[in-house]
Design a protein around this motif. Structure first.
Motif, PDB file in Angstrom:
ATOM      1  N   SER A 294       3.620  -0.815   4.897  1.00 30.43           N
ATOM      2  CA  SER A 294       2.286  -0.278   5.117  1.00 30.43           C
ATOM      3  C   SER A 294       1.685   0.191   3.795  1.00 30.43           C
ATOM      4  O   SER A 294       2.313   0.961   3.069  1.00 30.43           O
ATOM      5  N   PRO A 296      -1.909   1.598   3.243  1.00 28.24           N
ATOM      6  CA  PRO A 296      -3.271   1.928   3.684  1.00 28.24           C
ATOM      7  C   PRO A 296      -4.258   2.137   2.545  1.00 28.24           C
ATOM      8  O   PRO A 296      -5.446   1.808   2.686  1.00 28.24           O
ATOM      9  N   GLU A 299      -5.311  -1.205   1.366  1.00 24.92           N
ATOM     10  CA  GLU A 299      -6.199  -1.800   2.353  1.00 24.92           C
ATOM     11  C   GLU A 299      -7.616  -1.240   2.216  1.00 24.92           C
ATOM     12  O   GLU A 299      -8.604  -1.981   2.301  1.00 24.92           O
TER      13      GLU A 299
END
Length: 310
Positions: A294, A296, A299
């Protein structure tokens, strides 16, 4: 061992690396083009040091690719110092220039460059490498170095590969005032460097921030730290866990820069040039997807900077 060095690309990275080797009396040929080549031939290299406001002038040997091919130069070592988006365009020159014993060391910003180059240059020996330096080409033949750090880490991806020339390269780097490191864990070391250059480049563009914004507490510094942690998690998932706290290390690197320093990607984007956004922002996310990590913050930045690609 008297090695002949070729520096392919004479911008901030190649110019500073090649000038250090030249000052130490090493056999160095710069490969450049256009007005930068003309300035280097006519006036040498001028290097301004922002941290102490000093300036030095250095006579250098500079050639075009065509001139180099005509002279049939046979360098033992080629440092690749071009941007990622220019790499494919120089591959024909490298094929023509590199001999069976030439060591090719790319020191680009993008992780995994050496392995990708090796597939395209199967008859050559391509290592991996990275460089710690903050510098830019201010004008043709004029370099600005933002901080005193100058470190080159290089090595084969296969740690069983042994060649006496590698130790000679390391010795030449150290004799030139460069912190030269011959690595037996180059994938991890390259990811450690990537944990600085990718977060600082991505967050700098995203927030329109300069070094001074990251040197003090605030949103820019927190985003930078979070993105470093995401790269650290990615490295661990890839099997190359960091052995040191790279948030602390990268903040220390940042603290030594001039407050108005920017990254090469920021400068390219501001000048409307091609940039390394794909390699510095999208490539970590492609790796994150592959290794189920992950990210974030990456992103968030990708959604803002690369909406059509994300």
């Amino acid at each position: 061992m008297n090695l002949k060095y070729m520096i392919l690309g004479a911008g901030g990275t190649g110019g500073i690396l090649g000038s250090a080797l030249t000052k130490a009396g090493k056999d160095v040929t710069f490969i450049a083009r256009g007005s930068n080549l003309d300035a280097m031939r006519n006036n040498g290299l001028i290097i301004r040091h922002l941290w102490d406001q000093t300036e030095e002038h250095l006579e250098v040997r500079a050639l075009s690719m065509e001139e180099s091919c005509a002279l049939s130069l046979a360098p033992e070592v080629i440092f690749i110092c071009v941007k990622e988006y220019s790499l494919d365009s120089v591959l024909p020159f490298i094929r023509q220039t590199a001999g069976p014993r030439t060591i090719i060391i790319p020191i680009l910003n993008i992780y995994g460059t050496g392995a990708r180059m090796q597939k395209k240059l199967p008859d050559c020996t391509v290592l991996d490498g990275c460089i710690y330096v903050s510098a830019s080409l201010e004008h043709p033949g004029v370099l600005v170095q933002h901080g005193p750090i100058l470190r080159v880490v290089f090595g084969p991806r296969d740690p069983s590969y042994i060649s006496p020339i590698l130790s000679a390269i390391q010795s030449d780097l150290c004799e030139s005032g460069i912190d030269g490191v011959l690595s037996t864990h180059i994938q991890r070391d390259a990811l450690e460097k990537f944990s600085y250059v990718s977060p600082i480049g991505a967050s700098g563009v995203y927030l329109h921030a300069v070094a001074g914004d990251f040197q003090k507490e605030g949103p820019a510094r927190e985003l930078f730290k979070s993105m470093i942690r995401e790269i650290s998690a990615l490295a661990a998932a890839m099997g190359y866990p960091f052995e040191k706290d790279y948030v602390k290390i990268n903040l220390e690197i940042l603290s030594n820069l001039s407050a108005d320093a920017t990254t090469s990607m920021q400068r390219d984007i501001m000048e409307g040039k091609p940039s390394e956004l794909d390699g510095l922002v999208m490539e970590p996310l492609r790796l994150a997807k592959k290794y189920s990590v992950s990210m974030p913050c990456y992103e968030e930045v990708a959604n803002a900077l690369c909406p059509l690609e994300f």
